[in-house]
Design a protein around this motif. Structure first.
Motif, short mmCIF file in Angstrom:
data_model
loop_
_atom_site.label_atom_id
_atom_site.label_comp_id
_atom_site.label_asym_id
_atom_site.label_seq_id
_atom_site.Cartn_x
_atom_site.Cartn_y
_atom_site.Cartn_z
N ASP A 64 -34.56 -7.17 -21.47
CA ASP A 64 -35.27 -7.19 -22.73
C ASP A 64 -36.70 -6.92 -22.63
OD1 ASP A 64 -32.86 -7.46 -23.98
OD2 ASP A 64 -33.27 -9.54 -24.47
N LEU A 65 -37.36 -7.54 -21.76
CA LEU A 65 -38.67 -7.59 -21.54
C LEU A 65 -39.13 -5.97 -20.83
CD1 LEU A 65 -41.41 -8.93 -21.47
CD2 LEU A 65 -41.17 -9.56 -19.05
N LEU A 66 -38.21 -5.51 -19.81
CA LEU A 66 -38.33 -4.37 -19.50
C LEU A 66 -38.30 -3.11 -20.45
CD1 LEU A 66 -38.91 -2.60 -16.87
CD2 LEU A 66 -36.49 -2.44 -16.63
N LEU A 67 -37.36 -3.37 -21.24
CA LEU A 67 -37.01 -2.29 -22.32
C LEU A 67 -38.27 -2.25 -23.14
CD1 LEU A 67 -33.35 -2.40 -22.98
CD2 LEU A 67 -34.75 -0.88 -21.84
N THR A 68 -38.63 -3.50 -23.66
CA THR A 68 -39.92 -3.80 -24.65
C THR A 68 -41.13 -2.87 -24.02
OG1 THR A 68 -38.86 -5.81 -25.49
CG2 THR A 68 -41.38 -5.42 -25.79
N ILE A 72 -43.46 0.11 -25.52
CA ILE A 72 -44.76 0.19 -25.78
C ILE A 72 -45.52 1.06 -25.08
CG2 ILE A 72 -46.85 -1.40 -25.33
CD1 ILE A 72 -45.05 -3.65 -25.92
N ALA A 73 -44.97 1.38 -23.72
CA ALA A 73 -45.75 2.56 -23.03
C ALA A 73 -45.39 3.86 -23.68
CB ALA A 73 -45.23 2.59 -21.55
N VAL A 74 -44.20 4.23 -24.10
CA VAL A 74 -43.97 5.43 -24.62
C VAL A 74 -44.67 5.47 -26.19
CG1 VAL A 74 -42.25 6.70 -26.03
CG2 VAL A 74 -41.68 5.65 -23.59
N ILE A 75 -44.77 4.71 -26.70
CA ILE A 75 -45.52 4.37 -28.18
C ILE A 75 -47.18 4.69 -27.77
CG2 ILE A 75 -46.23 3.25 -29.99
CD1 ILE A 75 -43.59 1.88 -30.23
N ALA A 76 -47.66 4.14 -26.71
CA ALA A 76 -49.13 4.26 -26.65
C ALA A 76 -49.15 5.50 -25.89
CB ALA A 76 -49.48 3.42 -25.34
N LEU A 77 -48.48 6.05 -25.14
CA LEU A 77 -48.38 7.61 -24.80
C LEU A 77 -48.55 8.60 -25.77
CD1 LEU A 77 -48.57 9.30 -22.10
CD2 LEU A 77 -46.23 9.34 -22.26
N VAL A 78 -47.28 8.44 -26.68
CA VAL A 78 -47.61 9.38 -27.93
C VAL A 78 -48.72 9.19 -28.71
CG1 VAL A 78 -45.80 9.72 -29.87
CG2 VAL A 78 -45.09 9.55 -27.65
N GLY A 79 -49.19 7.84 -29.03
CA GLY A 79 -50.31 7.79 -29.77
C GLY A 79 -51.59 8.50 -29.24
N GLY A 80 -51.68 8.23 -27.84
CA GLY A 80 -52.85 8.75 -27.15
C GLY A 80 -52.75 10.49 -27.22
N LYS A 81 -51.53 11.07 -27.11
CA LYS A 81 -51.59 12.29 -27.11
C LYS A 81 -51.68 13.01 -28.49
CE LYS A 81 -50.07 13.12 -22.86
NZ LYS A 81 -51.00 13.85 -22.01
N LEU A 82 -51.37 12.00 -29.49
CA LEU A 82 -51.65 12.65 -30.95
C LEU A 82 -53.24 12.45 -31.32
CD1 LEU A 82 -48.73 11.05 -32.92
CD2 LEU A 82 -49.16 13.63 -32.61
N ALA A 83 -53.81 11.38 -30.73
CA ALA A 83 -55.12 11.19 -30.94
C ALA A 83 -56.22 12.20 -30.28
CB ALA A 83 -55.52 9.80 -30.49
N CYS A 84 -55.82 12.58 -29.04
CA CYS A 84 -56.24 13.80 -28.48
C CYS A 84 -56.28 15.12 -29.25
CB CYS A 84 -55.76 13.70 -26.85
SG CYS A 84 -56.28 12.56 -25.98
N TRP A 85 -54.71 15.28 -29.45
CA TRP A 85 -54.85 16.55 -30.29
C TRP A 85 -55.48 16.41 -31.69
CZ3 TRP A 85 -52.26 17.14 -35.11
CH2 TRP A 85 -51.98 18.45 -35.51
N ALA A 86 -55.57 15.43 -32.37
CA ALA A 86 -56.34 15.30 -33.61
C ALA A 86 -57.83 15.48 -33.39
CB ALA A 86 -56.11 14.01 -34.22
N MET A 87 -58.29 15.08 -32.24
CA MET A 87 -59.66 15.33 -32.13
C MET A 87 -60.02 16.76 -31.67
SD MET A 87 -61.10 12.41 -32.56
CE MET A 87 -62.72 12.38 -31.76
N ARG A 88 -59.12 17.39 -31.06
CA ARG A 88 -59.49 18.76 -30.94
C ARG A 88 -59.31 19.66 -32.14
NH1 ARG A 88 -55.58 18.09 -26.51
NH2 ARG A 88 -53.94 19.29 -27.42
N LYS A 89 -58.55 19.28 -32.95
CA LYS A 89 -58.29 20.13 -34.25
C LYS A 89 -59.55 19.49 -35.21
CE LYS A 89 -54.68 22.19 -33.32
NZ LYS A 89 -54.59 23.68 -33.43
#
Length: 93
Positions: A64-68, A72-89
């Motif tokens: 359960d801890l590993l899946l959590t 969290i890592a996937v959400i942080a990665l997607v959020g970071g990519k979206l933030a970079c994309w939004a800053m470029r746009k």
């Protein structure tokens, strides 16, 4: 009920060990890991329970801890990519 008792025992033991060995090992390890902004004078009373909760959960329910952590890592990665994309746009004039 058994899982809860095991978690409480693991939490108590790990918390006791963290608090008793704070100056010898835990503090030095955290100083290397966390930035200066997150450090304070009462780090012992914040980080020791946090470490105890994570370690007790890892002992009782490691999958359960590993899946959590993976979620969290996937959400942080997607959020970071979206933030970079939004800053470029964004058009800053």
């Amino acid at each position: 009920m058994t899982v809860t008792v095991i978690w409480l025992i693991a939490f108590a033991v790990i918390l006791f060990l963290c608090l008793s060995r704070w100056e010898a090992s835990v503090s030095a390890g955290l100083d290397k890991l966390i930035p200066a902004v997150l450090r304070s004078e009462d780090d012992r009373w914040v980080w020791s329970p946090a470490i105890a909760v994570l370690a007790a959960t890892a002992i009782v329910r490691p999958v359960d801890l590993l899946l959590t952590l993976i979620i969290i890592a996937v959400i942080a990665l997607v959020g970071g990519k979206l933030a970079c994309w939004a800053m470029r746009k964004a058009n800053f004039h």
